[in-house]
Design a protein around this motif. Structure first.
Motif, mmCIF file in Angstrom:
data_model
loop_
_atom_site.group_PDB
_atom_site.id
_atom_site.type_symbol
_atom_site.label_atom_id
_atom_site.label_comp_id
_atom_site.label_asym_id
_atom_site.label_seq_id
_atom_site.Cartn_x
_atom_site.Cartn_y
_atom_site.Cartn_z
ATOM 1 N N THR A 58 0.845 -1.199 0.000
ATOM 2 C CA THR A 58 0.000 0.000 0.000
ATOM 3 C C THR A 58 0.880 1.249 0.000
ATOM 4 O OG1 THR A 58 -1.556 -1.283 1.304
ATOM 5 C CG2 THR A 58 -1.997 1.074 1.137
ATOM 6 N N ALA A 59 1.978 1.211 0.752
ATOM 7 C CA ALA A 59 2.898 2.358 0.803
ATOM 8 C C ALA A 59 3.439 2.663 -0.597
ATOM 9 C CB ALA A 59 4.033 2.076 1.782
ATOM 10 N N GLU A 60 3.695 1.612 -1.393
ATOM 11 C CA GLU A 60 4.177 1.809 -2.776
ATOM 12 C C GLU A 60 3.200 2.684 -3.558
ATOM 13 O OE1 GLU A 60 6.765 0.321 -4.478
ATOM 14 O OE2 GLU A 60 7.432 -1.361 -3.212
ATOM 15 N N LYS A 61 1.896 2.448 -3.337
ATOM 16 C CA LYS A 61 0.876 3.183 -4.101
ATOM 17 C C LYS A 61 0.837 4.663 -3.752
ATOM 18 C CE LYS A 61 -3.312 1.177 -4.332
ATOM 19 N NZ LYS A 61 -4.391 0.241 -3.881
ATOM 20 N N TYR A 62 1.157 4.975 -2.495
ATOM 21 C CA TYR A 62 0.936 6.361 -2.039
ATOM 22 C C TYR A 62 2.224 7.134 -1.768
ATOM 23 C CZ TYR A 62 -3.823 4.710 -1.562
ATOM 24 O OH TYR A 62 -5.067 4.188 -1.837
ATOM 25 N N LYS A 63 3.363 6.525 -2.058
ATOM 26 C CA LYS A 63 4.634 7.130 -1.637
ATOM 27 C C LYS A 63 4.892 8.514 -2.244
ATOM 28 C CE LYS A 63 7.918 4.996 -4.927
ATOM 29 N NZ LYS A 63 7.115 5.133 -6.104
ATOM 30 N N ASP A 64 4.279 8.800 -3.416
ATOM 31 C CA ASP A 64 4.565 10.083 -4.070
ATOM 32 C C ASP A 64 3.529 11.163 -3.775
ATOM 33 O OD1 ASP A 64 6.922 9.138 -5.228
ATOM 34 O OD2 ASP A 64 5.753 8.094 -6.775
ATOM 35 N N ALA A 65 2.587 10.860 -2.913
ATOM 36 C CA ALA A 65 1.566 11.875 -2.598
ATOM 37 C C ALA A 65 2.231 13.079 -1.934
ATOM 38 C CB ALA A 65 0.516 11.270 -1.663
ATOM 39 N N ALA A 66 1.616 14.243 -2.099
ATOM 40 C CA ALA A 66 2.192 15.449 -1.485
ATOM 41 C C ALA A 66 1.634 15.660 -0.081
ATOM 42 C CB ALA A 66 1.887 16.659 -2.358
ATOM 43 N N ASN A 67 0.412 15.206 0.130
ATOM 44 C CA ASN A 67 -0.276 15.436 1.411
ATOM 45 C C ASN A 67 -1.051 14.194 1.801
ATOM 46 O OD1 ASN A 67 0.012 18.465 1.591
ATOM 47 N ND2 ASN A 67 -0.970 18.245 -0.415
ATOM 48 N N ALA A 68 -1.370 14.082 3.071
ATOM 49 C CA ALA A 68 -2.265 13.000 3.523
ATOM 50 C C ALA A 68 -3.104 13.519 4.678
ATOM 51 C CB ALA A 68 -1.449 11.789 3.974
ATOM 52 N N LEU A 69 -4.323 12.978 4.762
ATOM 53 C CA LEU A 69 -5.231 13.379 5.845
ATOM 54 C C LEU A 69 -5.551 12.127 6.664
ATOM 55 C CD1 LEU A 69 -7.013 15.741 6.903
ATOM 56 C CD2 LEU A 69 -8.770 15.013 5.279
ATOM 57 N N GLU A 122 -1.983 15.683 8.034
ATOM 58 C CA GLU A 122 -2.741 16.293 9.130
ATOM 59 C C GLU A 122 -3.680 15.267 9.734
ATOM 60 O OE1 GLU A 122 -4.176 20.094 9.416
ATOM 61 O OE2 GLU A 122 -3.645 20.674 7.380
ATOM 62 N N GLY A 123 -3.801 15.306 11.036
ATOM 63 C CA GLY A 123 -4.781 14.460 11.710
ATOM 64 C C GLY A 123 -5.959 15.315 12.129
ATOM 65 N N TYR A 124 -7.156 14.766 11.988
ATOM 66 C CA TYR A 124 -8.365 15.509 12.348
ATOM 67 C C TYR A 124 -9.365 14.592 13.043
ATOM 68 C CZ TYR A 124 -8.336 20.247 10.494
ATOM 69 O OH TYR A 124 -8.107 21.581 10.316
ATOM 70 N N ALA A 125 -10.169 15.163 13.936
ATOM 71 C CA ALA A 125 -11.329 14.438 14.438
ATOM 72 C C ALA A 125 -12.294 14.345 13.244
ATOM 73 C CB ALA A 125 -11.955 15.202 15.591
ATOM 74 N N ALA A 126 -12.742 13.136 12.913
ATOM 75 C CA ALA A 126 -13.493 12.944 11.662
ATOM 76 C C ALA A 126 -14.713 13.864 11.577
ATOM 77 C CB ALA A 126 -13.896 11.483 11.522
ATOM 78 N N GLY A 127 -15.326 14.150 12.718
ATOM 79 C CA GLY A 127 -16.517 14.999 12.714
ATOM 80 C C GLY A 127 -16.212 16.441 12.332
ATOM 81 N N GLU A 128 -14.949 16.824 12.385
ATOM 82 C CA GLU A 128 -14.539 18.189 12.041
ATOM 83 C C GLU A 128 -14.322 18.358 10.542
ATOM 84 O OE1 GLU A 128 -15.101 20.618 14.675
ATOM 85 O OE2 GLU A 128 -13.416 21.425 13.536
ATOM 86 N N MET A 129 -14.344 17.238 9.810
ATOM 87 C CA MET A 129 -13.939 17.289 8.404
ATOM 88 C C MET A 129 -14.730 18.319 7.607
ATOM 89 S SD MET A 129 -13.392 14.215 5.772
ATOM 90 C CE MET A 129 -15.125 14.029 5.625
ATOM 91 N N LYS A 130 -16.066 18.303 7.855
ATOM 92 C CA LYS A 130 -16.904 19.206 7.053
ATOM 93 C C LYS A 130 -16.708 20.674 7.439
ATOM 94 C CE LYS A 130 -20.723 17.752 9.977
ATOM 95 N NZ LYS A 130 -19.833 16.805 10.673
ATOM 96 N N HIS A 131 -15.973 20.927 8.506
ATOM 97 C CA HIS A 131 -15.736 22.317 8.921
ATOM 98 C C HIS A 131 -14.454 22.878 8.326
ATOM 99 C CE1 HIS A 131 -19.101 22.028 11.636
ATOM 100 N NE2 HIS A 131 -18.596 20.895 12.099
ATOM 101 N N GLY A 132 -13.918 22.254 7.323
ATOM 102 C CA GLY A 132 -12.711 22.807 6.696
ATOM 103 C C GLY A 132 -11.926 21.824 5.846
ATOM 104 N N PRO A 133 -11.362 20.763 6.455
ATOM 105 C CA PRO A 133 -10.444 19.919 5.684
ATOM 106 C C PRO A 133 -11.066 19.223 4.482
ATOM 107 C CG PRO A 133 -10.676 19.126 7.960
ATOM 108 C CD PRO A 133 -11.394 20.409 7.879
#
Ligand code: F6R
Length: 404
Positions: free
Chosen positions: A253-264, A291-302
């Motif tokens: 799985t890491a192979e698939k995402y290694k070139d991403a610029a960001n992760a949530l 970035e780590g977020y409380a999932a319920g906060e997602m709709k408030h920005g991220p």
């Protein structure tokens, strides 16, 4: 050694003096670690070795504390001070970085089971914000190294204001361990990789033991639940082994995402700090922004960040937040985000919904953070290796932050 002392070690002698050149009194004690603990053995990096050590280190943390029949729990370092602990009206937990994340897990556990109000603060904020404290407060300082300057100064300030101070440290005899009124060692052994892994799970184990002990002594939980929680903790090492056995799936799985610029990273309840810790592990060793977020906060920005380039790691085991987190997953999916779910073994519904799954065994929610973090540690490790980063000594970071 104490502060302001200097040691001179030669082949045949050891002298310790104070900075103003006076002889210092000292005692020599043998450390219990073996030389094997500071060697990598067959592992490519200390961090990987330390991730794989967790079944043993967690066992070392509860060994001798939980009775074999799961009917009693002894925290030796707290016996004398327990009457004071039971009188506390509020608990404040302080720490930095990964230790602060462990503190957040502790907050959920103590409030859920022992029903005492808990606050968690960054030591670096706490020390400067002139907090309101009284002798009714119990302050718990968490630190792997026991030498983090912000945590040490914060606990001194809390002591001056009359609070009782407990320590949760890994390094025996460290400054924080010495300056607290009492404490519980984590017994994770020497941690060499700069990114903390086994120390985190040992800290969470100690906080779980503390929450269960307090809940039991305050009669907030039944004898059945007390036994069940202790039994669940003792089953964690074997469950982590099953996660580690599947490390190659995580590597793929890491192979698939290694070139991403960001992760949530998203989680709820005691798994929200696990999302924070997963994101911290990724950014500190792979330099990928996360970035780590409380999932319920997602709709408030991220949620604005979500597109088909963004990996979104969702900690989504089958617990009482499950329905809520599934609807968060659907919101990400509708915006074409790539979802990696940490899911309960055999959850085929989630598997259908998401791009990748890291399975963890079913467990009581009180101990699930100890399982859920393990695939996230491995995921960061493999991404960092694939990006050619120096995993054990990431740039700009030190193992022990003894300056402000
Ligand atoms: C993260 C990490 C740091 C430490 C932090 C506190 O992997 O290692 O964030 O957790 O510097 O250190 P201790 O626990 O020694 O006080």
């Amino acid at each position: 050694m104490k502060d302001n002392e200097v040691a001179v070690i030669s082949r045949n002698s050891l002298t310790i003096k104070t900075l103003d050149d006076k002889p210092a009194s000292f005692q020599i004690s043998q450390v219990s670690q073996s030389i094997g603990e500071i060697e990598k053995g067959d592992f490519a990096h200390f961090m990987l070795k330390e991730i794989f050590e967790q079944p043993k280190t967690i066992e070392d943390t509860f060994r001798g504390r939980i009775s074999p029949d799961h009917t009693s729990l002894v925290l030796g370092g707290l016996i004398d001070i327990f009457p004071t602990i039971l009188r506390a009206k509020r608990i404040i937990i302080i720490g930095c970085g990964t230790s602060w994340h462990a503190a957040l897990v502790g907050e959920y556990l103590i409030e859920t089971y022992a029903r005492i109000p808990v606050e968690v603060d960054y030591a670096s904020e706490f020390r400067y914000r002139n907090p309101v404290l009284s002798p009714d407060d119990l302050v718990i300082a968490i630190s792997q190294s026991g030498e983090t300057s912000d945590t040490l100064v914060a606990l001194r300030m809390a002591k001056e204001k009359g609070a009782t101070i407990l320590g949760v440290c890994n390094v025996v005899g460290s400054s924080i361990a010495r300056e607290t009124d009492a404490g519980v060692y984590t017994h994770a052994g020497i941690e060499i990789g700069v990114a903390s892994t086994k120390a985190f799970t040992a800290q969470v184990t100690v906080l779980a033991l503390f929450a269960i002990k307090l809940a039991h002594e305050r009669n907030e939980i039944s004898a059945e639940l007390f036994h069940e929680l202790l039994r669940e903790l003792t089953e964690i090492p074997a469950k982590i082994r099953t996660i580690l056995e599947k490390h190659l799936i995580i590597k793929e799985t890491a192979e698939k995402y290694k070139d991403a610029a960001n992760a949530l990273y998203l989680g709820r309840g005691a798994l929200f700090p696990v999302a924070l810790e997963g994101a911290l592990k990724l950014k500190e060793i792979s330099y990928m922004h996360a970035e780590g977020y409380a999932a319920g906060e997602m709709k408030h920005g991220p949620i604005a960040l979500v597109d088909d380039n963004l990996p979104v790691v969702v900690v989504a085991p089958r617990d009482h937040y499950y329905e809520k987190i599934v609807s968060n997953i659907q919101e990400v999916k509708a915006r074409k985000g790539n979802i990696i779910a940490v899911a309960t073994q055999g959850d085929e519904v989630l598997r259908e919904m998401v791009n990748d799954v890291f399975e963890i065994p079913d467990s009581h929610p009180a101990v699930t953070p100890l399982l859920a973090i393990v695939p996230l540690q491995l995921f960061s490790y493999y991404i960092a290796v694939l990006r050619g980063c120096d995993v054990d000594q990431p740039r700009n970071l030190a193992k022990s932050v003894t300056v402000e």
